[in-house]
Design an enzyme around this catalytic site. Structure first.
Site, PDB file in Angstrom:
ATOM      1  N   LYS A  29     -10.774   8.709  -6.974  1.00  0.00           N
ATOM      2  CA  LYS A  29     -11.852   7.524  -6.393  1.00  0.00           C
ATOM      3  C   LYS A  29     -10.855   6.804  -5.347  1.00  0.00           C
ATOM      4  CE  LYS A  29     -12.760   3.289  -7.237  1.00  0.00           C
ATOM      5  NZ  LYS A  29     -12.817   2.526  -5.998  1.00  0.00           N
ATOM      6  N   GLY A  46      -2.799   0.183  -9.804  1.00  0.00           N
ATOM      7  CA  GLY A  46      -3.428  -0.954  -9.182  1.00  0.00           C
ATOM      8  C   GLY A  46      -3.102  -2.026 -10.012  1.00  0.00           C
ATOM      9  N   SER A  47      -4.132  -3.207 -10.292  1.00  0.00           N
ATOM     10  CA  SER A  47      -3.717  -4.473 -10.841  1.00  0.00           C
ATOM     11  C   SER A  47      -3.157  -4.456 -12.505  1.00  0.00           C
ATOM     12  CB  SER A  47      -4.469  -5.402 -10.646  1.00  0.00           C
ATOM     13  OG  SER A  47      -5.607  -5.281 -11.353  1.00  0.00           O
ATOM     14  N   THR A  48      -2.527  -5.026 -12.959  1.00  0.00           N
ATOM     15  CA  THR A  48      -2.382  -5.134 -14.466  1.00  0.00           C
ATOM     16  C   THR A  48      -3.727  -5.533 -14.879  1.00  0.00           C
ATOM     17  OG1 THR A  48      -0.045  -5.600 -14.237  1.00  0.00           O
ATOM     18  CG2 THR A  48      -0.828  -6.415 -16.005  1.00  0.00           C
ATOM     19  N   GLU A  49      -4.393  -6.306 -14.522  1.00  0.00           N
ATOM     20  CA  GLU A  49      -5.514  -6.686 -15.163  1.00  0.00           C
ATOM     21  C   GLU A  49      -6.489  -5.484 -15.212  1.00  0.00           C
ATOM     22  OE1 GLU A  49      -7.698  -9.355 -12.541  1.00  0.00           O
ATOM     23  OE2 GLU A  49      -9.324  -9.611 -13.907  1.00  0.00           O
ATOM     24  N   GLU A  73       0.008   2.654 -13.375  1.00  0.00           N
ATOM     25  CA  GLU A  73       1.355   2.155 -12.550  1.00  0.00           C
ATOM     26  C   GLU A  73       0.643   0.793 -11.977  1.00  0.00           C
ATOM     27  OE1 GLU A  73       3.914   3.334 -12.054  1.00  0.00           O
ATOM     28  OE2 GLU A  73       3.992   5.496 -12.411  1.00  0.00           O
ATOM     29  N   CYS A  94       3.738  -2.791  -4.878  1.00  0.00           N
ATOM     30  CA  CYS A  94       3.696  -3.077  -6.363  1.00  0.00           C
ATOM     31  C   CYS A  94       5.275  -3.353  -6.598  1.00  0.00           C
ATOM     32  CB  CYS A  94       3.140  -2.332  -7.393  1.00  0.00           C
ATOM     33  SG  CYS A  94       3.675  -0.425  -6.814  1.00  0.00           S
ATOM     34  N   GLY A 123      -5.501  -2.547 -15.127  1.00  0.00           N
ATOM     35  CA  GLY A 123      -4.677  -1.513 -16.267  1.00  0.00           C
ATOM     36  C   GLY A 123      -5.112  -2.148 -17.465  1.00  0.00           C
TER      37      GLY A 123
END
Lengths: 476, 286
Positions: A182, A234-237, A256, A290, A239
């Site tokens: 995606k 993508g974002s840590t959130e 990542e 990032c 993740g």
């Protein structure tokens, strides 16, 4: 008297964008099961480029089933045969690289200079690199005859749409997995063009499936019970949400995530080279990176000299049309991202840091943010702690190497760091002390398919690239 | 003389190189397979778990910064000490697991040998897991593994000593520090291992041993923001899911539980699970 640069636009004629695209499932394009679609716009002009399908949970299920069916044959192919498919894909990417670079700059907003000279060569290189592994997996250090995991569900971000696709798909296919990928909601087009490359390469149906959609599509893919492996950038959130979703399942996962890299400049560093590295570190790809060097740590004794040189250099940065070959900084990827950058920069000012940006005229339409520098930043400021993901640099100072280490590591992230010093022993000492997955010394933002990339701490787990990148897709 | 009254041992926790009782003042009864009382083991609390994490964090810099050769020497020394206390561990394992002396002896021997096996990995793992990366440009580019930090380990329930050694040794040999929760019903071999570690040149805090309820101690460890990884070997499926979910809050590295034959020669999975890969780039030129 100053001379302006004449415009040097790259031609859009090399790209033929269809008015609408379906989902690429089992080798065919088809509309979403519920007929939903959304528009993708060019962030530099807000022009609607095309309409793409919004994949539903039912579409996710169909794609996973296609990938599962294809897995049987694909994983049973001799590695040498899979290698040849990957070589084909790599060659076709090289052949179509101008077209793909223009497409990427249109859909993402990044300067053509970067999509043409950085993204596309790396995309091809990744497929070449992992093609070479497909028939050598016994020698990868994961024991004899390592087995693929199965169906990989991959969710990628909007900052390097095609490059992140390559980082995910190349090792997955080389190791015998099949893929449902995606792309990000705001940058779906290059992945759909990649579907056409799979067709040209004669890749068996169902081995690669592309689902466009938003976060709900990603969540359905990650949560699908028949997905064996989840790979996310993508974002840590997000993740963390994914890590919760896969808890208690057999799904393997690699993440990542974000970063807040320290770029550390010592007083013996070559100033001009350091300035180039700082600029590359934070303004490459509009800071939508990032591993961007978003925290500049300068040794106090050279702060004035370095900042003066840095501001002088920043005044020469050209912000504008991504398709202009002279453009250094393109458009911010979306209105939403622009709002986030604006809010964090405003917070920097409100919390007492001093804001500076060169005089530069920003285009009237599209999403733009001038390259920005904050001085007088402390470790408590939000702009020193939170990932901004934009062209905003925070400057902090230090006196001793130990203090630099302390400040650099004072973050929940641990993706990357930079060190600028002429002293080899100091560089190696610093590199060993920094808690980050990639350390660039006297350089910054260098990538290569042979070089593992990935973070410590909340920057995620697993590595992409190199021999290490195979582990994520093998049953080891 | 058979009527001599033996001296009992008070089993204690092992935290930061010291042997405290549980701060909670609680103990629980440890019995053998025939339900005979063996000892009162400390029933560690959330506070004990947090203290152990603090101790492990404090020890991390020194232990991870020690040379691999030095760490190998110390681990090998642990094996020497274990060998000297072999009979004690055989008795404790036999009691703990309700097996014959011969079976217990085989397990203890395997555990000592395993410790030696892992000791030897200290200065080899970087060569197996790292190396030079041939990038397309004039750069020196090298990857090397580094310890991930503080590792919480739930020791396997079914193997009180061999299983315990098999999860602790691979985590520390690479430079991590550990908080280990002993097998809930059979904690005594783990608490005695702590006495061996304390006399083996292993710096205090590198291994911290807690006894008590696995679920009760596991929860604060899985949620702890200063724990970098968790080995769920001793958790059942339900607890493992709960702890893996909690571990997501700071993206801990999670090693899920699975069926492991502790007597089989281990691969490198447990070694590599608690390592990060650090890649360093530098331009080359004159």
């Amino acid at each position: 008297m100053t001379f302006d640069y004449a415009p040097a636009p790259e031609s859009r004629a090399v790209v033929d964008i269809a008015p609408s695209y379906g989902l690429f499932i089992d080798g065919e394009f088809a509309p979403a099961s519920d007929g939903k679609a959304f528009k993708t716009v060019s962030p530099s002009s807000e022009e609607a480029l095309s309409e793409v399908a919004q994949a539903s949970a039912e579409d996710v299920d169909r794609a996973v089933r296609a990938a599962r069916k294809a897995f049987e044959k694909w994983s049973a192919l001799p590695g040498a045969e899979r290698a040849k498919y990957l070589f084909r894909i790599a060659r076709i990417i090289q052949e179509r690289s101008r077209e793909l670079a223009v497409l990427e700059s249109l859909d993402n907003g990044k300067p053509i200079r970067e999509s043409r000279d950085a993204d596309l060569p790396l995309v091809a290189a990744h497929f070449f690199y992992y093609a070479g592994w497909a028939d050598k997996l016994d020698h990868a250090g994961y024991g004899p005859n390592p087995r693929p995991l199965g169906v990989a569900g991959q969710v990628i971000p909007w900052n390097f749409p095609l490059l992140m696709l390559a980082w995910k798909i190349a090792p997955a296919l080389a190791t015998g997995n099949t893929v449902v990928l995606k792309p990000a909601e705001t940058t779906p087009l290059s992945a759909l063009f990649f579907a056409d490359i799979c067709r040209q390469a004669g890749l068996p149906k169902g081995v690669v499936n592309i689902l466009t959609g938003d976060g709900s599509t990603g969540a359905a893919l990650v949560g699908h019970p028949d997905v064996d492996k989840v790979a996310f950038t993508g974002s840590t959130e997000v993740g963390k949400a994914i890590a919760r979703t896969v808890a208690g399942t057999d799904k393997r996962v690699t993440l990542e995530l974000g970063g807040k890299a320290a770029n550390i400049v010592f007083d013996d560093a070559p100033i001009d080279q350091a300035v180039e590295g700082i600029v590359n570190g934070i303004f490459f790809n509009q800071g939508h990176v990032c591993c961007a060097g978003s925290r500049l740590l300068v040794q106090e004794s050279v702060q004035d000299e370095l900042l003066e040189a840095l501001k002088r250099r920043m005044r020469t940065l050209r912000v504008g049309d991504p398709l202009d070959k002279n453009t250094d900084i393109g458009a911010i990827n979306s209105a939403e991202q622009l709002a986030r950058i604006t809010a964090l920069a405003d917070a920097g000012e409100a919390e007492g840091a001093e804001r500076w940006a060169p005089d530069c005229e920003l285009p009237g339409s599209g999403y733009w943010f001038a390259p920005t520098l904050f001085t007088g930043v402390t470790q408590a400021h939000r702009i020193a702690r939170e990932e901004i993901f934009g062209p905003v640099l925070s400057v902090l100072t230090f006196r001793t190497p130990a203090e630099a280490v302390e400040k650099a590591n004072n973050t929940p992230y641990g993706l990357s760091a930079g060190i600028w010093t002429e002293k080899g022993s100091r560089m190696l000492w610093m590199a060993s002390k920094l808690r980050a997955g990639v350390i660039w010394s006297n350089t910054f933002n260098k990538f290569d398919p042979a070089s593992p990339f990935g973070g410590y701490k909340e920057s995620g787990f697993g590595r992409e690239g190199g021999r290490h990148g195979l582990e994520a897709y093998l049953n080891v | 003389m058979s009527d001599r009254l033996s001296v009992l041992k008070t089993y204690k926790l092992y935290v930061g190189g010291k042997f405290p009782r549980s701060e909670s003042g609680r103990v629980y009864e440890v019995t053998d397979s025939k339900d005979r009382w063996l000892a009162n083991a400390p029933l560690a609390s959330r506070k004990d778990a947090r203290d152990a994490v603090v101790a492990a964090r404090k020890a991390f810099g020194g232990w991870s910064g020690a040379t691999a050769y030095n760490r190998g020497q110390i681990l090998y020394r642990v094996a020497e000490m274990l060998e000297g206390r072999r009979d004690q561990f055989v008795a404790e394992v036999a009691d703990a697991e309700g097996c014959s002396k011969a079976k217990a002896a085989a397990q203890v021997d395997a555990a000592i040998d395993r410790w030696v096996w892992y000791a030897g990995w200290s200065d080899k793992v970087a060569q197996i897991a790292g190396g030079a990366n041939p990038v397309a440009g004039p750069y020196f580019n090298m990857s090397a593994p580094e310890p991930t930090g503080v590792v919480a380990v739930l020791a396997p329930q079914e193997s009180s000593f061999l299983g315990l050694v098999s999860v602790v040794a691979p985590a520390i040999v690479t430079g991590n520090t550990v908080v280990v929760v002993a097998a809930q019903d059979a904690p005594l071999p783990a608490l005695s291992l702590a006495e061996v570690l304390a006399t083996s040149d292993l710096p205090g805090g590198v291994v911290n041993v807690l006894s008590g309820r696995t679920a009760e101690i596991g929860a604060p460890l899985a949620a702890h923001q200063d724990v970098n990884a968790i080995d769920l070997a001793g958790a059942d499926a339900g607890l493992a899911k709960e702890l893996e979910t909690a571990a997501a809050d700071n993206l801990k590295r999670v090693l899920r539980p699975g069926a492991v034959d502790w007597s089989a020669v281990p691969g490198t999975e447990r070694l590599l699970s608690f390592l990060e890969t650090k890649t360093v780039w530098h331009p080359m030129g004159v």
